[in-house]
Design a protein around this motif. Structure first.
Motif, short mmCIF file in Angstrom:
data_model
loop_
_atom_site.label_atom_id
_atom_site.label_comp_id
_atom_site.label_asym_id
_atom_site.label_seq_id
_atom_site.Cartn_x
_atom_site.Cartn_y
_atom_site.Cartn_z
N HIS A 141 0.77 -1.25 0.00
CA HIS A 141 0.00 0.00 0.00
C HIS A 141 0.80 1.30 0.00
O HIS A 141 0.21 2.35 -0.16
CB HIS A 141 -1.00 0.01 1.18
CG HIS A 141 -0.37 -0.14 2.54
ND1 HIS A 141 -1.12 -0.10 3.70
CD2 HIS A 141 0.92 -0.33 2.94
CE1 HIS A 141 -0.32 -0.27 4.75
NE2 HIS A 141 0.90 -0.41 4.31
N ASP A 177 -3.76 -2.83 8.16
CA ASP A 177 -2.31 -2.86 8.44
C ASP A 177 -2.05 -1.81 9.54
O ASP A 177 -2.76 -0.81 9.61
CB ASP A 177 -1.60 -2.47 7.13
CG ASP A 177 -0.11 -2.68 7.13
OD1 ASP A 177 0.35 -3.58 6.40
OD2 ASP A 177 0.61 -1.92 7.82
N ILE A 178 -1.01 -2.00 10.35
CA ILE A 178 -0.74 -1.00 11.40
C ILE A 178 -0.22 0.32 10.82
O ILE A 178 -0.25 1.35 11.48
CB ILE A 178 0.23 -1.53 12.48
CG1 ILE A 178 0.17 -0.64 13.74
CG2 ILE A 178 1.65 -1.63 11.96
CD1 ILE A 178 0.90 -1.19 14.93
N HIS A 179 0.25 0.28 9.56
CA HIS A 179 0.74 1.50 8.91
C HIS A 179 -0.35 2.13 8.05
O HIS A 179 -1.17 1.41 7.46
CB HIS A 179 1.97 1.17 8.05
CG HIS A 179 3.11 0.57 8.83
ND1 HIS A 179 3.33 -0.78 8.90
CD2 HIS A 179 4.06 1.18 9.60
CE1 HIS A 179 4.40 -1.00 9.68
NE2 HIS A 179 4.85 0.16 10.11
N ASP A 266 0.65 -6.89 10.60
CA ASP A 266 1.51 -6.24 11.58
C ASP A 266 0.70 -5.51 12.65
O ASP A 266 1.25 -4.91 13.56
CB ASP A 266 2.53 -5.30 10.90
CG ASP A 266 1.90 -4.39 9.87
OD1 ASP A 266 0.65 -4.34 9.77
OD2 ASP A 266 2.66 -3.71 9.15
N GLY A 303 1.61 -5.81 5.40
CA GLY A 303 2.68 -6.00 6.36
C GLY A 303 2.47 -7.24 7.21
O GLY A 303 1.45 -7.96 7.08
N TYR A 305 5.37 -9.08 10.30
CA TYR A 305 6.81 -9.29 10.43
C TYR A 305 7.20 -10.35 11.45
O TYR A 305 8.38 -10.66 11.58
CB TYR A 305 7.49 -7.94 10.69
CG TYR A 305 7.09 -6.97 9.60
CD1 TYR A 305 7.61 -7.12 8.31
CD2 TYR A 305 6.09 -6.01 9.79
CE1 TYR A 305 7.19 -6.31 7.28
CE2 TYR A 305 5.66 -5.20 8.76
CZ TYR A 305 6.20 -5.36 7.50
OH TYR A 305 5.77 -4.59 6.46
#
Ligand code: V1P
Ligand code: ZN
Length: 378
Positions: A141, A177-179, A266, A303, A305
């Motif tokens: 993204h 996503d956390i971002h 994530d 994401g 990880y």
């Protein structure tokens, strides 16, 4: 135990190419395409392929990638390799090459594989021959028209949405996503045909630094960008409640013809880069909630990880979209060691970080977003 099937069974297409799991960003790099191989092995060993049409998608063509990305940038991506990168060193700052987005072996091929799958998934929905199309390889993204960003080189999501817009008047993009989903938001910032809705950590410092609540779109797109900025440690109850409140209002006001759901893992507890506290069950609850609207939907990765949990999460969510309930004991795979010591689908992930999202903060956030959405009705 065995897989239990639900009565409602949408037609699900699943896109996977084995090679995708063999690319390496570099030894120190947190993005590990191997998580795709782990996911795929769990999905197949749970027997979920029996509920889906499984496709090995073709690569995106250069022409297809040009629908969003600039020609110079594509030319660079195509030609640069670890061996010849010295000749391109003068382009590195122009094209944001560095620790986050290194030049690695097969980079262009990797981009074509994950993007081809997202484009094919979009076309499959348009053709009406699938209700849900899954591509865990996609969801990158952050990629921009002229440059890579945050581990993302080609923006497969933008390319897929551009396909969907050929047929559907309105497309909803949802990002857990956390971002912040900045690349997708930016691409559609001025149109009212795509609503982007991102739930992410935001404090002005956390990557990519955008996604404040007052970024709402501009021009015709004003109010069509929804941002839900969150603090560290958000837990299952707060997150799912907020997600459902916001998405209920979004669905009622925007009435999309298709949904693209980015499922970055994530946002799970214990992620190597993330700071939220979500369980796999809560993350999956967001997928289940979007599925129940019965609108054609693309489900994509992003994401994630701590790769053993990424594989668990995306496997669980593949089960959810199929309407198949998976037993908690993981089926054996050649990658069994990754899932020690519990070998279960739902390990305990919460508890590392305290929840800094107060009830008052979350209530105020919800109120502001519902207020933003009221502007769409008039
Ligand atoms: O924080 C930064 C940049 C590097 N600084 C100059 C600011 N980059 C982050 C990028 C995170 C990308 C997330 C992608 C996605 O949303 C979608 C696939 O999940 C970053 C971080 C971090 N902790 O935020 N890069 C790295 N860590 C990194 C660590 C080791 C080696 C290479 C990159
Ligand atoms: Zn992320």
């Amino acid at each position: 135990g065995s897989v239990v099937a639900e009565h409602y069974r949408p037609r699900v297409s699943y896109y996977m190419r084995e090679q995708a799991g063999n690319f390496h960003y570099g030894r120190q790099h947190p993005m590990k395409p191997h998580r795709l191989t782990l996911t795929n092995h769990l999905v197949l060993n749970y027997g979920l392929h029996k509920y889906m049409d499984v496709y090995e998608p073709r690569r995106a063509t250069e022409e297809e990638i040009r629908e969003f990305h600039a020609e110079d940038y594509i030319e660079f991506l195509k030609r640069v390799t670890p061996d010849n990168q010295k000749e391109f060193a003068n382009c590195f700052s122009e094209f944001n090459i560095g620790d986050d987005c290194p030049i690695f072996d097969g980079m262009w091929d990797f981009c074509r594989i994950y993007s081809g799958a997202s484009i094919e998934a979009a076309r499959k929905l348009i053709s009406g021959s699938a209700d849900i199309a899954v591509n865990w390889m996609g969801g990158l993204h952050h990629a921009k028209k002229y440059e890579p960003s945050g581990f993302c080189y080609v923006n497969d999501i933008v390319l897929a949405i551009l396909q969907l817009l050929r047929y559907y008047p309105r497309v909803l993009y949802v990002d857990i996503d956390i971002h912040h989903g900045d690349g997708v938001q930016e691409a559609f910032y001025t149109t009212d045909r795509v609503m982007t809705c991102s739930f992410h950590k935001y404090n002005g410092d956390f990557f990519p630094g955008t996604g404040a609540i007052d970024e709402m779109g501009s021009g015709l797109g004003k109010f069509y960008a929804v941002n839900v900025p969150l603090q560290d440690g958000i837990d299952d109850r707060s997150y799912t409640q907020l997600f459902k409140n916001v998405m209920t209002a979004v669905m009622e006001t925007f009435k999309p013809g298709a949904i693209v759901l980015q499922c970055g893992a994530d946002s799970l507890g214990l992620d190597r880069l993330g700071v939220f506290n979500l369980s796999i069950a809560a993350h999956g609850e967001c997928v289940r909630f979007m599925r129940q609207f019965g609108v054609p939907m693309m489900v994509i990765g992003g994401g994630g990880y701590t790769i053993r949990n990424v594989a668990r999460c995306w496997t669980y969510e593949t089960g959810i979209v199929c309407g198949a309930e998976l037993p908690d004991a993981l089926p054996p795979t050649v990658y069994n060691d990754f899932f020690a010591p519990d070998y279960s689908l739902h390990p305990q992930l919460s508890g590392r970080v305290a929840n800094h999202n107060t009830r008052a903060y979350l209530n105020a956030l919800t109120a502001r977003i519902l207020e933003q959405l009221r502007y769409l009705k008039g």
